[in-house]
Design a protein around this motif. Structure first.
Motif, PDB file in Angstrom:
ATOM      1  N   GLN A  92       0.836  -1.199   0.000  1.00 33.71           N
ATOM      2  CA  GLN A  92       0.000   0.000   0.000  1.00 33.71           C
ATOM      3  C   GLN A  92       0.877   1.258   0.000  1.00 33.71           C
ATOM      4  O   GLN A  92       0.632   2.212  -0.737  1.00 33.71           O
ATOM      5  N   ALA A  95       2.331   1.801  -3.336  1.00 35.37           N
ATOM      6  CA  ALA A  95       1.316   2.274  -4.290  1.00 35.37           C
ATOM      7  C   ALA A  95       1.148   3.791  -4.157  1.00 35.37           C
ATOM      8  O   ALA A  95       1.029   4.505  -5.159  1.00 35.37           O
ATOM      9  N   ILE A  96       1.182   4.279  -2.927  1.00 36.85           N
ATOM     10  CA  ILE A  96       1.071   5.738  -2.703  1.00 36.85           C
ATOM     11  C   ILE A  96       2.295   6.435  -3.311  1.00 36.85           C
ATOM     12  O   ILE A  96       2.181   7.415  -4.040  1.00 36.85           O
ATOM     13  N   ALA A  98       4.389   5.384  -5.656  1.00 37.54           N
ATOM     14  CA  ALA A  98       4.491   5.270  -7.116  1.00 37.54           C
ATOM     15  C   ALA A  98       3.465   6.154  -7.829  1.00 37.54           C
ATOM     16  O   ALA A  98       3.582   6.383  -9.034  1.00 37.54           O
ATOM     17  N   ARG A  99       2.478   6.630  -7.104  1.00 33.94           N
ATOM     18  CA  ARG A  99       1.532   7.590  -7.688  1.00 33.94           C
ATOM     19  C   ARG A  99       2.016   9.022  -7.470  1.00 33.94           C
ATOM     20  O   ARG A  99       1.333   9.988  -7.785  1.00 33.94           O
ATOM     21  N   GLY A 100       3.194   9.137  -6.880  1.00 31.96           N
ATOM     22  CA  GLY A 100       3.764  10.463  -6.648  1.00 31.96           C
ATOM     23  C   GLY A 100       3.295  11.097  -5.359  1.00 31.96           C
ATOM     24  O   GLY A 100       3.490  12.288  -5.138  1.00 31.96           O
ATOM     25  N   GLY A 101       2.674  10.312  -4.493  1.00 33.13           N
ATOM     26  CA  GLY A 101       2.152  10.879  -3.246  1.00 33.13           C
ATOM     27  C   GLY A 101       2.975  10.503  -2.039  1.00 33.13           C
ATOM     28  O   GLY A 101       4.006   9.847  -2.138  1.00 33.13           O
ATOM     29  N   ASP A 140       6.709   4.654   1.771  1.00 35.76           N
ATOM     30  CA  ASP A 140       5.869   5.640   2.445  1.00 35.76           C
ATOM     31  C   ASP A 140       5.814   5.360   3.956  1.00 35.76           C
ATOM     32  O   ASP A 140       4.734   5.291   4.548  1.00 35.76           O
ATOM     33  N   SER A 269       9.777   3.652 -12.718  1.00 33.67           N
ATOM     34  CA  SER A 269       8.352   3.829 -12.386  1.00 33.67           C
ATOM     35  C   SER A 269       8.101   4.021 -10.892  1.00 33.67           C
ATOM     36  O   SER A 269       7.033   4.470 -10.485  1.00 33.67           O
ATOM     37  N   VAL A 271       7.786   1.597  -8.895  1.00 31.25           N
ATOM     38  CA  VAL A 271       6.963   0.467  -8.459  1.00 31.25           C
ATOM     39  C   VAL A 271       7.839  -0.680  -7.945  1.00 31.25           C
ATOM     40  O   VAL A 271       8.837  -1.033  -8.559  1.00 31.25           O
TER      41      VAL A 271
END
Ligand SMILES: [Zn+2]
Length: 276
Positions: A92, A95-96, A98-101, A140, A269, A271
């Motif tokens: 999780q 995923a945060i 890799a979305r740039g967050g 994260d 990426s 990821v």
């Protein structure tokens, strides 16, 4: 004394650099008697305005909490998590990322004081030293959440193994992730030694030697990209060796209280692809 929080507040308002230069006397000499009068006065005026703005910003910053004022009742020890829950958290978190967050907020002084009383990381990351693969950022995570062992090539020495066992046995970490990454230079060097007889010596050769078996194994499969295949084979091999390297780790796995998995981080990426 300027606290880190204060400094961050000042940085956020873009004032820290001129303010620090002013404080340290790096700016124009605050002597209004120089012949460059007008320019100097203008500079001083700007500095005064900056200083006033900085003072205003700092006045709005909450004072530091006194770590000693924290009562034990306020300490919230993290709940124990299962290996699968820990794995889910890392997935999780990535995923945060890799979305740039990011969900990370720098820890308060209360939290820092809390951590000084003990740690309970939910995962051990065995990673590469590469500056582009910082585990806390990639997953994260915050202070106190990851126990990290890093060597170029994501290999594990005896000392590294001891560190992992310590985190599992004494800190209760339920998950070990051996993390490699695309374009790993250490694995690339091992490929060159194995295939081109590249001349490495001393400590550098010692660094790549544990990776050579993974290169040879990958080579047998005739991959289109040997370095990439060797990177993925290497983390799988290190994880497999860890599973049987120590009695405590083996026992915890048998009891279902520990998982050891491998994963590869994609530099392009962001990821992480887990092998589990
Ligand atoms: Zn690397």
């Amino acid at each position: 004394m300027v606290s880190r929080r204060m400094l961050l507040g000042a940085l956020a308002s873009g004032l820290a650099a001129p303010a620090l230069a002013w404080a340290e006397g790096d700016g124009p000499t605050p002597s209004v008697l120089t012949r460059k009068g007008r320019r100097t006065r203008r500079a001083l005026k700007t500095q005064a305005a900056d200083k006033a703005a900085l003072d205003k910003t700092l006045a709005q910053v909450k004072p530091l909490e006194d770590p000693d004022a924290v009562e034990p009742a306020e300490v919230h020890p993290p709940q124990a998590v299962s290996p699968d829950e820990a794995l889910g958290r890392l997935k999780q978190g990535n995923a945060i990322f890799a979305r740039g967050g990011s969900s990370i907020v720098l820890p308060s002084m209360v939290r820092i004081a809390e951590l000084s009383r003990g740690q309970k990381p939910f995962a051990v990351i065995v990673g590469c030293s590469d500056s582009r693969v910082g585990p806390e950022l990639v997953f994260d995570c915050n202070l106190g959440e990851l126990f990290v062992v890093r060597v170029a090539g994501s290999t594990v020495s005896q000392e590294g193994l001891g560190s992992i066992v310590y985190a599992v046995e004494h800190l209760g970490a339920p998950l070990v992730v051996v993390l490699g990454h695309t374009k790993c230079g250490a694995v690339g060097a091992a490929v060159d030694v194995a295939t081109k007889h590249a001349d490495l010596h001393g400590s550098l050769l010692n660094m790549v030697l544990p990776i050579i078996p993974a290169v040879l194994e990958a080579q047998e499969k005739h991959p289109a990209d040997l370095q990439d295949a060797a990177i993925r084979q290497n983390v799988r091999d290190v994880a497999a060796r860890l599973k049987v390297a120590d009695g405590t780790l083996a026992e915890k796995q048998a009891e279902g209280r520990l998982k050891i998995v491998s994963a590869t981080y994609d530099l392009a990426s962001g990821v992480v692809a887990f092998d589990a």
